[in-house]
Design an enzyme around this catalytic site. Structure first.
Site, PDB file in Angstrom:
ATOM      1  N   LYS A  41      -2.200  -5.136   7.423  1.00  0.00           N
ATOM      2  CA  LYS A  41      -3.643  -4.537   7.581  1.00  0.00           C
ATOM      3  C   LYS A  41      -4.580  -5.420   6.849  1.00  0.00           C
ATOM      4  O   LYS A  41      -5.791  -5.178   7.092  1.00  0.00           O
ATOM      5  CB  LYS A  41      -3.809  -3.110   7.396  1.00  0.00           C
ATOM      6  CG  LYS A  41      -3.133  -2.063   8.593  1.00  0.00           C
ATOM      7  CD  LYS A  41      -3.450  -0.813   8.244  1.00  0.00           C
ATOM      8  CE  LYS A  41      -2.701   0.014   9.310  1.00  0.00           C
ATOM      9  NZ  LYS A  41      -2.340   1.429   8.779  1.00  0.00           N
ATOM     10  N   ARG A  61       0.647  -1.349   0.066  1.00  0.00           N
ATOM     11  CA  ARG A  61       0.018   0.151   0.007  1.00  0.00           C
ATOM     12  C   ARG A  61       0.660   1.303  -0.013  1.00  0.00           C
ATOM     13  O   ARG A  61       0.375   2.201  -0.351  1.00  0.00           O
ATOM     14  CB  ARG A  61      -0.882  -0.030   1.197  1.00  0.00           C
ATOM     15  CG  ARG A  61      -2.188  -0.711   1.107  1.00  0.00           C
ATOM     16  CD  ARG A  61      -3.113  -0.700   2.499  1.00  0.00           C
ATOM     17  NE  ARG A  61      -2.321  -1.190   3.591  1.00  0.00           N
ATOM     18  CZ  ARG A  61      -1.909  -0.665   4.583  1.00  0.00           C
ATOM     19  NH1 ARG A  61      -1.921   0.697   4.655  1.00  0.00           N
ATOM     20  NH2 ARG A  61      -1.149  -1.162   5.409  1.00  0.00           N
ATOM     21  N   LYS A  83       9.366  10.515   6.286  1.00  0.00           N
ATOM     22  CA  LYS A  83      10.555   9.490   6.514  1.00  0.00           C
ATOM     23  C   LYS A  83      11.142   9.544   7.781  1.00  0.00           C
ATOM     24  O   LYS A  83      11.191  10.596   8.664  1.00  0.00           O
ATOM     25  CB  LYS A  83      11.895  10.220   5.459  1.00  0.00           C
ATOM     26  CG  LYS A  83      13.157   9.275   5.579  1.00  0.00           C
ATOM     27  CD  LYS A  83      14.042   9.709   4.549  1.00  0.00           C
ATOM     28  CE  LYS A  83      15.186   8.936   4.518  1.00  0.00           C
ATOM     29  NZ  LYS A  83      15.003   7.567   4.313  1.00  0.00           N
ATOM     30  N   ALA A 115      19.903  -1.731  -1.467  1.00  0.00           N
ATOM     31  CA  ALA A 115      20.507  -0.549  -1.945  1.00  0.00           C
ATOM     32  C   ALA A 115      19.983   0.731  -1.304  1.00  0.00           C
ATOM     33  O   ALA A 115      18.654   0.974  -1.266  1.00  0.00           O
ATOM     34  CB  ALA A 115      20.274  -0.396  -3.593  1.00  0.00           C
ATOM     35  N   PRO A 116      20.544   1.508  -0.766  1.00  0.00           N
ATOM     36  CA  PRO A 116      19.957   2.752   0.128  1.00  0.00           C
ATOM     37  C   PRO A 116      19.212   3.794  -0.973  1.00  0.00           C
ATOM     38  O   PRO A 116      18.384   4.444  -0.707  1.00  0.00           O
ATOM     39  CB  PRO A 116      21.073   3.342   0.779  1.00  0.00           C
ATOM     40  CG  PRO A 116      22.266   2.813   0.060  1.00  0.00           C
ATOM     41  CD  PRO A 116      22.036   1.514  -0.277  1.00  0.00           C
ATOM     42  N   HIS A 154      14.443  15.038   2.546  1.00  0.00           N
ATOM     43  CA  HIS A 154      13.291  14.112   2.074  1.00  0.00           C
ATOM     44  C   HIS A 154      11.993  14.502   2.488  1.00  0.00           C
ATOM     45  O   HIS A 154      11.779  15.540   3.533  1.00  0.00           O
ATOM     46  CB  HIS A 154      13.714  12.803   2.855  1.00  0.00           C
ATOM     47  CG  HIS A 154      14.852  12.045   2.049  1.00  0.00           C
ATOM     48  ND1 HIS A 154      16.025  12.330   2.186  1.00  0.00           N
ATOM     49  CD2 HIS A 154      14.644  11.123   1.117  1.00  0.00           C
ATOM     50  CE1 HIS A 154      16.877  11.407   1.254  1.00  0.00           C
ATOM     51  NE2 HIS A 154      15.908  10.678   0.800  1.00  0.00           N
TER      52      HIS A 154
END
Ligand code: NAP
Length: 272
Positions: free
Chosen positions: A37, A11, A164, A130-131, A160
């Site tokens: 959920k 989602r 986050k 991978a960041p 960001h």
């Protein structure tokens, strides 16, 4: 052969975008989802962050319990796009079930990555973490590593969206790791500098500074600023939409099929 993928976090903004990418690829197939959920539902019954035609993915089963999903659904790759602690547990479980893993979730600790590294090698299972899956961001990191040899004074500003949870971003941490490979160790700024507002100088890693900005409207952006004598070099990358990460995720899903250990960083599967 079609690569069968299970996605955790369907989602979410990344998860939904990944499902959209998968459903548009002939050679990749979505076979299951993990979502806290919507246990027992099918994908068409849950509300995704991005709207698109699900087509054959409509009937994909959704599980709350990752172990149950890994046991019941035959898959080649597990893709995690959730939050750090959940993502770590999911990925560990996937590897224990001999399922290759691709991890976009950021914020894993060094200790957690070490644990997954050992687990992947012991089980002969590929895992790509991978960041940052945006190819432009990977190039930004590589260019920063090159620049740091000649410009050891460097500060990073990463920006960001305000949802986050981890700071600094995985990309900033990875950039600092790479920079340390070429940069001479030095403490930056004035030796007697002090803060009148706590945190004003940002976080410190090996004398470098990193500043994390969180605002609505932002997606994922980073500037690596190098200071030299009468010159500044700025290496900057912007992701304006989560679509920017999907080409990298697709490459990782393909590449992990041939791996038997953990790879950290998209640069290790790109031809650069
Ligand atoms: P998001 O929209 O907030 O989605 C997060 C997903 O994780 C949602 O489905 C959420 O479900 C689920 N989740 C959150 N807490 C959970 C919990 N305790 N247990 C189970 N599920 C939980 O975030 P996003 O923007 O898609 O980002 C997802 C991850 O990808 C983050 O770690 C982000 O930093 C990372 N990311 C990585 C890259 C890359 O290139 N590597 C790029 C962008 C983002 P609920 O709605 O129930 O909370």
């Amino acid at each position: 052969m079609r690569i069968k993928v299970i996605v955790a976090g369907p989602r979410g903004k990344m998860g939904s975008e990944a499902i959209k990418m998968i459903t548009n690829e002939e050679h990749i197939e979505l076979v299951g989802c993990i979502d806290r959920k919507n246990n027992g539902k099918t994908l068409r019954e849950i509300e995704l962050a991005t709207f698109f035609e699900l087509n054959e993915a409509r009937n994909v089963p959704v599980f709350e319990n990752p172990a149950e999903c890994f046991e019941k659904v035959e898959a080649d790759v597990f893709l995690d796009l959730t939050v750090p602690d959940v993502g770590f547990t999911n990925t560990k479980l996937a590897i224990e079930h001999k399922l290759r893993a691709v991890v976009g979730t950021s914020g894993f600790s060094t200790e957690q990555i070490k644990t997954l590294n050992t687990l992947a090698s012991t089980n002969n299972v590929g895992c790509i973490i991978a960041p940052n899956f945006a190819i432009g961001a990977v190039l930004m990191m590589q260019f920063s590593k090159m620049a740091a040899k000649y410009f050891p004074d460097v500060e990073i500003i990463e920006k960001h969206h305000d949802q986050k949870v981890d700071a600094p971003s995985g990309t900033a941490v990875k950039t600092m790791d790479l920079i340390q490979e070429t940069r001479e160790n030095k403490q930056q700024g004035h030796p007697n500098e002090f803060e009148t507002v706590e945190g004003a100088r940002g976080g410190e890693v090996a004398g470098m500074r990193v500043h994390s900005m969180r605002l609505p409207g932002l997606v994922a952006h980073q500037e690596v600023i190098f200071g030299g004598k009468s010159q500044l070099l700025t290496i900057k990358h912007d992701s304006f939409h989560r679509e920017s990460f999907m080409e990298g995720i697709k490459l990782a899903i393909e590449a992990v099929m041939d791996e038997k250990h953990l790879i950290y960083g998209l640069e290790n599967i790109l031809d650069i």
